[in-house]
Design a protein around this motif. Structure first.
Motif, mmCIF file in Angstrom:
data_model
loop_
_atom_site.group_PDB
_atom_site.id
_atom_site.type_symbol
_atom_site.label_atom_id
_atom_site.label_comp_id
_atom_site.label_asym_id
_atom_site.label_seq_id
_atom_site.Cartn_x
_atom_site.Cartn_y
_atom_site.Cartn_z
ATOM 1 N N SER A 89 0.924 -1.306 -0.176
ATOM 2 C CA SER A 89 0.108 0.184 -0.042
ATOM 3 C C SER A 89 0.686 1.027 -0.189
ATOM 4 C CB SER A 89 -0.847 -0.045 1.133
ATOM 5 O OG SER A 89 -0.058 0.003 2.320
ATOM 6 N N PRO A 132 -5.044 -1.711 0.902
ATOM 7 C CA PRO A 132 -5.138 -0.485 1.348
ATOM 8 C C PRO A 132 -6.442 -0.365 2.526
ATOM 9 C CG PRO A 132 -6.200 -0.627 -0.629
ATOM 10 C CD PRO A 132 -5.557 -2.032 -0.074
ATOM 11 N N ASP A 175 3.841 8.011 -3.969
ATOM 12 C CA ASP A 175 4.054 7.040 -3.018
ATOM 13 C C ASP A 175 5.335 7.401 -2.279
ATOM 14 O OD1 ASP A 175 4.022 4.931 -1.330
ATOM 15 O OD2 ASP A 175 5.387 3.881 -2.510
ATOM 16 N N ARG A 208 -3.457 4.720 4.240
ATOM 17 C CA ARG A 208 -2.796 3.685 3.126
ATOM 18 C C ARG A 208 -3.816 3.447 1.909
ATOM 19 N NH1 ARG A 208 -1.359 -1.493 6.813
ATOM 20 N NH2 ARG A 208 -0.854 -2.544 4.636
ATOM 21 N N VAL A 209 -3.074 3.977 0.574
ATOM 22 C CA VAL A 209 -3.917 4.113 -0.509
ATOM 23 C C VAL A 209 -2.991 3.116 -1.337
ATOM 24 C CG1 VAL A 209 -4.714 6.367 -0.288
ATOM 25 C CG2 VAL A 209 -2.312 5.867 -1.297
#
Length: 275
Positions: free
Chosen positions: A200, A248, A224, A217-218
């Protein structure tokens, strides 16, 4: 010497789309070309917590053409009590009957159990007790150190040492989570000991390292901050041969109106950066 793999094999964790029913989640995986999935026992109103029989989950996965890599997770596993033993047996039975390969083991994460000496002893006691439960059901146990400062197991090295100490080499592996690896600040990688990688990203430029939480958390993208690509490259170079599973927790991902498109875009980005 075995050849290292240059390209990652991806998986998805049900946390990507927690509102989807299992069958729809499995079909999402196949739609993006993924064959491995992780199911969870902490999704309110969804399997496993809603009582869906394990055999039904296994049949739905088989029909969709996916494999259940793990059930995520036995929580507070390193605080071994009669209650935890009962929970572990029930979850391991479910994992076996659903056709899962492994059970993820998550440590106490509330600021307790951190004392040096007691921390290691608790971990080894739990692994010793879990070993026959998992072995009898043909399962692996994937120990997941968490990077949060309040966690009772932050170090992957400490996890590996405990596995070796209890003779658990045939039963246990560790989880490398790119988010938790970044938070823990432990530079060492243990690719040969790693059974699963969670990936993630964090893109919020304003949040400090110590304030990063699951809600940040994507999916991995060009902004990033965790160095996912570098971690993935190093694990592959070190001989890691398992899956890289998207996990995520941010609501913006979980409520995305096109999860297949978003996941495919992240996969394509990671592959391009590795190339």
């Amino acid at each position: 010497m075995s050849a290292t793999r240059s390209a990652p094999v991806f998986a998805i964790n049900h946390m990507v789309t927690p509102a989807l029913r299992p069958q729809a989640f499995f079909e999402l995986a196949r739609a993006i070309g993924v064959r491995d999935v992780e199911i969870r026992n902490d999704l309110t109103g969804n399997a496993i917590i809603d009582g869906t029989p394990a055999a039904d989950i296994g049949a739905q996965a088989a029909a969709a053409g996916v494999k259940i890599a793990t059930i995520n997770a036995l929580q507070r596993f390193n605080e071994w009590t009669p209650e935890r033993e009962k929970e572990a047996i029930e979850l391991a039975d479910y994992a076996r009957d659903a056709g899962a390969a492994a059970l993820v083991l998550v440590p106490v994460n509330d600021g307790t159990g951190q004392e040096d000496g007691a921390r290691q002893a608790n971990l080894r006691a739990a692994l010793t007790a879990l070993k026959p439960i998992l072995t009898a059901r043909g399962l692996f146990g994937f120990v997941e150190p968490l990077g949060f400062e309040i966690c009772s197991l932050r170090s992957k090295r400490e996890a590996v040492e405990a596995i070796e100490a209890v003779g658990g080499e045939d039963t246990f592996r560790i989880v490398h989570d790119t988010f938790h690896h970044h938070l823990a600040g432990e530079p060492a990688l243990f690719p040969q000991w790693t059974g699963l990688v969670h990936i993630s990203g964090v893109t919020d430029a304003a949040v400090s390292l110590s304030d990063m939480r699951d809600s940040h958390r994507v999916l991995v993208d060009g902004q990033d901050r965790l160095g996912n690509t570098a971690q993935i490259r190093a694990l592959l170079a070190g001989g890691y041969a398992g899956v890289f599973s998207f996990e995520p927790f941010a609501e913006e991902v979980q409520q995305h109106d096109d999860p297949a498109g978003a996941l495919s875009q992240s996969i394509a980005l990671i592959k391009s950066q590795l190339a």
